[in-house]
Design an enzyme around this catalytic site. Structure first.
Site, PDB file in Angstrom:
ATOM      1  N   LEU A  20      41.675  45.173  35.039  1.00  0.00           N
ATOM      2  CA  LEU A  20      42.434  44.156  35.769  1.00  0.00           C
ATOM      3  C   LEU A  20      43.479  44.776  36.683  1.00  0.00           C
ATOM      4  CD1 LEU A  20      42.975  41.512  32.947  1.00  0.00           C
ATOM      5  CD2 LEU A  20      41.473  41.310  34.929  1.00  0.00           C
ATOM      6  N   SER A  21      43.537  46.107  36.719  1.00  0.00           N
ATOM      7  CA  SER A  21      44.548  46.775  37.532  1.00  0.00           C
ATOM      8  C   SER A  21      44.474  46.418  39.016  1.00  0.00           C
ATOM      9  CB  SER A  21      44.463  48.297  37.346  1.00  0.00           C
ATOM     10  OG  SER A  21      44.871  48.655  36.043  1.00  0.00           O
ATOM     11  N   LYS A  76      42.270  60.038  30.369  1.00  0.00           N
ATOM     12  CA  LYS A  76      43.693  60.329  30.216  1.00  0.00           C
ATOM     13  C   LYS A  76      43.985  61.736  29.729  1.00  0.00           C
ATOM     14  CE  LYS A  76      45.017  55.506  29.535  1.00  0.00           C
ATOM     15  NZ  LYS A  76      45.794  54.544  28.731  1.00  0.00           N
ATOM     16  N   ASP A 113      52.419  54.907  29.670  1.00  0.00           N
ATOM     17  CA  ASP A 113      51.869  54.036  28.624  1.00  0.00           C
ATOM     18  C   ASP A 113      52.878  53.734  27.521  1.00  0.00           C
ATOM     19  OD1 ASP A 113      49.338  53.419  29.549  1.00  0.00           O
ATOM     20  OD2 ASP A 113      48.401  55.177  28.648  1.00  0.00           O
ATOM     21  N   GLY A 139      42.993  55.102  16.069  1.00  0.00           N
ATOM     22  CA  GLY A 139      42.615  55.842  17.258  1.00  0.00           C
ATOM     23  C   GLY A 139      43.506  57.046  17.480  1.00  0.00           C
ATOM     24  N   GLY A 141      43.238  58.806  20.814  1.00  0.00           N
ATOM     25  CA  GLY A 141      43.055  59.156  22.214  1.00  0.00           C
ATOM     26  C   GLY A 141      44.347  59.139  22.994  1.00  0.00           C
ATOM     27  N   GLY A 142      44.222  59.043  24.316  1.00  0.00           N
ATOM     28  CA  GLY A 142      45.394  59.099  25.180  1.00  0.00           C
ATOM     29  C   GLY A 142      46.409  58.001  24.928  1.00  0.00           C
TER      30      GLY A 142
END
Length: 288
Positions: A20-21, A76, A113, A139, A141-142
């Site tokens: 949606l960016s 990322k 973030d 999770g 991740g980044g």
């Protein structure tokens, strides 16, 4: 827009169709009357370095300047080794979600973030209540890196990281510090007993991805449940949390707030996150 496009930025990921960016940044571009454009580029991790070089040339050929990009799954951490300069925020987190092209053409990797997550959380609760508490992150991740660091800075005493790959969870725990620990994915339900906040930092539960399988039976009613997924806006995890009385925080707020710093760096305007923006971006969720 008041004239020809002079500044171009965007978002990269694989896949990228869910993002949606472009709708978010497009709203701000129109609101502030900028001669700018924001696009979505599907990019595989192994293509990232080459894509940056190609975009500089392509945008120049269009008569504009490539100013930078947001990065989403799974880029990322890849970008950490691709950019020329690492901002302190990216160094500390070990991942990049925002790239800014300098006047000299060098790429600076930043990470917004963490602050985006905290700013979103603050719209729902007084974040002071989490100081000294326990967080369970799903999770490694980044996004998990950024959130783990942000919750540490907030003053949380314990960060439990559950990941399908235990070695990745151990690596992240070691990066965050002695108060962080890795846990087996299979034990994720048991760790909810002491959790003050549960955050899904994976893509599980996202439209087109496998479901997130977790039971909230042991989670106390005062705990906060957050999901960084925003397609769908209300994931099964958030539905389950709401049904049992927990505060549920969707991933859209993090998306909106993390975008502010990048937009300012690329286009020279400090944008506002308000109800009109959220409503506009939510309209883009229809049909996703």
């Amino acid at each position: 827009m008041t004239g020809k496009i002079t500044k171009i930025a965007g978002v990269m990921g694989w896949p990228i169709s869910h993002s949606l960016s472009p709708r978010l940044h497009g709203y701000w571009i129109d609101k502030y009357g900028l001669d700018a454009d924001y696009r979505a580029w599907p990019v595989k991790p192994e293509e990232l370095g080459g894509t940056f070089s190609q975009l500089k040339e392509n945008c120049a050929a269009e008569g504009g300047v490539f100013r930078g990009t947001n990065l989403t799954i799974p880029l990322k951490e890849t970008a950490f080794d691709v950019v020329d300069i690492l901002d302190p925020s990216a160094k500390r987190i070990g991942a990049v979600n925002t790239v800014v092209v300098g006047e000299d053409g060098r790429l600076t990797g930043r990470n917004t973030d963490g602050i985006g997550f905290i700013d979103s959380l603050a719209e729902h609760v007084n974040t002071d209540v989490l100081r000294g508490g326990t967080a369970v992150l799903l999770g490694a991740g980044g996004a998990a890196r950024a959130i783990a660091v942000a919750l540490t800075d907030l003053g949380m005493a314990k960060i439990i990281i559950c990941n399908r790959s235990t070695s990745r969870a151990e690596t992240l725990a070691g990066h965050v510090g002695t108060h962080a620990e890795a846990a087996l994915w299979e034990t994720r339900n048991n760790h909810l007993l002491d959790a003050d906040i549960l955050v899904n930092c994976t893509s599980l539960g996202m439209t087109g991805q496998p479901p997130l399988e977790i039971s909230l039976d042991l989670l106390k009613k005062s705990a906060i449940v957050s999901d960084i997924v925003y397609v769908p806006l209300e994931t099964d995890l958030l539905k389950a949390a709401k049904s049992r009385g927990n505060i549920a925080v969707d991933g859209l707020g993090m998306l909106l707030h993390q975008a502010k710093a990048g937009f300012e760096a690329w286009f020279g305007v400090t944008p506002e996150v308000d109800t009109a923006l959220r409503r506009h971006v939510l309209d883009g969720l229809k049909g996703k």
